[in-house]
Scaffold this motif. Structure first.
Motif, PDB file in Angstrom:
ATOM      1  N   GLN A 251       0.732  -1.241  -0.052  1.00 56.12           N
ATOM      2  CA  GLN A 251       0.048   0.058  -0.027  1.00 56.12           C
ATOM      3  C   GLN A 251       1.003   1.303   0.111  1.00 56.12           C
ATOM      4  O   GLN A 251       0.294   2.350  -0.132  1.00 56.12           O
ATOM      5  CB  GLN A 251      -1.100   0.119   1.059  1.00 56.12           C
ATOM      6  CG  GLN A 251      -2.099  -1.126   1.326  1.00 56.12           C
ATOM      7  CD  GLN A 251      -3.173  -0.465   0.437  1.00 56.12           C
ATOM      8  OE1 GLN A 251      -3.439   0.596   0.197  1.00 56.12           O
ATOM      9  NE2 GLN A 251      -4.081  -1.675  -0.230  1.00 56.12           N
ATOM     10  N   THR A 274      -6.914   2.785   3.362  1.00 55.87           N
ATOM     11  CA  THR A 274      -5.978   1.970   2.192  1.00 55.87           C
ATOM     12  C   THR A 274      -5.655   3.275   1.275  1.00 55.87           C
ATOM     13  O   THR A 274      -6.054   4.438   1.130  1.00 55.87           O
ATOM     14  CB  THR A 274      -6.788   1.019   1.351  1.00 55.87           C
ATOM     15  OG1 THR A 274      -7.723   1.682   0.808  1.00 55.87           O
ATOM     16  CG2 THR A 274      -7.338  -0.114   2.358  1.00 55.87           C
ATOM     17  N   MET A 275      -4.757   2.736   0.124  1.00 54.43           N
ATOM     18  CA  MET A 275      -4.342   3.873  -0.855  1.00 54.43           C
ATOM     19  C   MET A 275      -5.304   4.083  -1.653  1.00 54.43           C
ATOM     20  O   MET A 275      -5.108   5.234  -2.230  1.00 54.43           O
ATOM     21  CB  MET A 275      -2.938   3.075  -1.493  1.00 54.43           C
ATOM     22  CG  MET A 275      -3.551   1.881  -2.487  1.00 54.43           C
ATOM     23  SD  MET A 275      -2.168   1.433  -3.513  1.00 54.43           S
ATOM     24  CE  MET A 275      -2.884   0.386  -4.565  1.00 54.43           C
ATOM     25  N   PRO A 282       0.114   4.478  -3.819  1.00 56.47           N
ATOM     26  CA  PRO A 282       0.816   4.244  -2.743  1.00 56.47           C
ATOM     27  C   PRO A 282       1.825   5.279  -2.680  1.00 56.47           C
ATOM     28  O   PRO A 282       3.096   4.842  -2.595  1.00 56.47           O
ATOM     29  CB  PRO A 282       1.187   2.745  -2.785  1.00 56.47           C
ATOM     30  CG  PRO A 282       1.401   2.775  -4.225  1.00 56.47           C
ATOM     31  CD  PRO A 282       0.237   3.604  -5.148  1.00 56.47           C
ATOM     32  N   THR A 288      -1.018   7.090   3.785  1.00 57.56           N
ATOM     33  CA  THR A 288      -1.309   5.611   3.366  1.00 57.56           C
ATOM     34  C   THR A 288      -0.247   4.480   4.112  1.00 57.56           C
ATOM     35  O   THR A 288      -0.341   3.425   3.999  1.00 57.56           O
ATOM     36  CB  THR A 288      -0.852   5.422   1.811  1.00 57.56           C
ATOM     37  OG1 THR A 288       0.562   5.659   1.698  1.00 57.56           O
ATOM     38  CG2 THR A 288      -1.724   6.169   0.897  1.00 57.56           C
TER      39      THR A 288
END
Length: 336
Positions: A251, A274-275, A282, A288
Motif C-alpha cells: 500500500q 487504504t491507498m 501508494p 497511506t
C-alpha cells in the motif's frame, strides 16, 4: 421375454433428468453453504499465524529490552547505517545467522547488502492473510530516491508504532515534527476525509500542553530515529501502549523489511485507510502508511507488555491515538 424383463428392471433403477437436476441443485446449495465456512476456517488459521508472528516479535522485543534496558531504535535514517529495529531483533528470534553476511556499517542498498536482501525472506514478518504474502519480495512501486531504501526487498507486514506522530507533514525538515500525544480533547484536530484524501487541519508543530513528552519528534515506542525508548518511559502503562502493529506493504512505496526510511506507522492515520483513499497511489506515507490488515474488521497489535490485541477499525479516533502515545497521561484500555 427374459431380455425385455431385464431391460425393464434396469430402467426402473435409473435416474430421470429431473432427478439428476435436483441432485445437482442440492449439491450446489451444499457447496454454497460450506464454502463460506471453509473460507472462514482458513482465515481463522491465517489470523492465528499472524497473531503468533506478532507474539514472537513482542517476545523478541522484551528479550532485547531485558538485555539492553531499552527496545531497539526504529531507524538510522540519514544518520546511522545498519540501525533498523527489524535487523536488531533477528538474533532474539533465533535468526541471527541470516544477517551474518550483511555489513551493518553500510546501508541496505549498498554492496554486499543489496544482493542479499533482494532474495532474503523472513516468514516471521509476513501476515499470511494478505494475498501479497504469496510473493513477499516487492519490486514494484518501491521508492528509493531521497532515501537508502533497497528498491527490491521483502515487504514488512509488521511496523513499529510511533504513535500519533506525523513526520514531515508540515514540510520536510521542520523540527520538531508534527505530533499529537497529550491531553486529547475537542480542541485537537481529527482527520477528515476530503474526497479521496486524508487531511489534518490545521497543520501545526506540536500541540498545546506538551504534546511531545521529550525533546524528540516522536511520541510512540518505535520511531524513525536512532533514539531508543526504554520501558520505564512508558508512563501510560505497557498494557495501554502499542508497540508493533499490522500493515499492508503493497500500500505504500516506502515500506520494506530492510527500509531505513519508514519501517514504522503512525496512529494519526485511521485503521484500514487504504491507498484508494489517496487516489489509488501508494505514495504519501503520511496518508497511506497507517496500520491496516486483511482481517475482517480491524488490526492486530502487540502491546508494550507483550500481549496481542485486536483493535476494531471502529475504535474512537482519540482513544486510538491515546493508545499510540507512551507518556501522555491518558487512561484508556485496548480490548478485543
Amino acid at each position: 421375454m427374459r431380455r425385455q424383463d431385464t431391460i425393464r428392471r434396469r430402467s426402473l433403477h435409473g435416474f430421470t433428468l429431473v432427478e439428476l437436476l435436483v441432485v445437482i441443485a442440492i449439491i450446489g446449495v451444499l457447496i454454497g453453504l460450506l464454502l463460506p465456512a471453509v473460507q472462514a476456517a482458513r482465515e481463522a488459521a491465517r489470523r492465528s499465524q499472524c497473531k503468533n508472528n506478532l507474539k514472537q516479535i513482542g517476545l523478541a522485543l522484551h528479550n532485547y529490552e531485558s538485555a539492553l534496558n531499552y527496545i531497539p531504535p526504529g531507524s538510522g535514517y540519514a544518520v546511522q547505517p545498519g540501525t533498523l529495529w527489524t535487523l536488531a531483533l533477528l538474533p532474539y528470534m533465533e535468526q541471527g545467522n541470516l544477517i551474518g553476511n550483511l555489513d551493518l556499517r553500510k546501508y541496505m542498498d549498498e554492496a554486499p547488502n543489496y544482493a542479499i536482501v533482494q532474495k532474503l525472506v523472513l516468514p516471521g514478518f509476513i501476515c499470511p492473510s494478505d494475498p501479497q504474502a504469496q510473493d513477499p519480495i516487492l519490486s514494484d512501486r518501491r521508492q528509493g530516491s531521497g532515501s537508502r531504501n533497497p528498491l527490491v526487498c521483502q515487504g514488512l507486514w509488521y511496523t513499529g508504532s510511533m504513535g500519533p506522530t506525523i513526520p514531515d507533514y508540515c514540510g520536510w525538515g521542520t523540527s520538531p515534527n508534527v505530533c499529537m500525544g497529550a491531553g486529547f480533547g475537542t480542541e485537537y484536530p481529527t482527520p477528515q476525509f476530503s474526497g479521496k484524501y486524508l487531511s489534518v487541519s490545521p497543520c501545526f508543530q506540536g500541540a498545546p500542553g506538551n504534546a511531545c513528552p521529550d525533546s524528540g519528534p516522536c511520541v510512540g515506542l518505535i520511531c524513525r530515529s536512532i533514539r531508543p525508548i526504554a520501558f520505564r518511559e512508558v508512563t501510560d502503562g505497557l498494557s495501554n501502549t502499542f508497540m508493533v502493529g499490522e500493515t499492508l506493504p503493497g500500500q505504500w512505496v516506502w515500506n520494506c523489511l530492510f527500509c531505513d526510511n519508514y519501517p514504522v506507522s503512525s496512529t494519526h492515520i485511521p485503521i484500514n485507510l487504504t491507498m484508494e483513499n489517496d487516489g489509488g497511489i501508494p505514495r504519501d506515507y503520511w496518508r497511506t502508511s497507517g496500520f491496516k490488515s486483511m482481517h475482517p474488521g480491524g488490526v492486530d497489535f502487540v502491546m508494550a507488555d507483550g500481549s496481542v490485541r485486536f483493535v476494531s477499525a471502529t475504535v474512537d479516533y482519540l482513544v486510538y491515538n491515546a493508545l499510540g502515545s507512551r507518556a501522555a497521561g491518558e487512561s484508556v484500555f485496548a480490548s478485543e
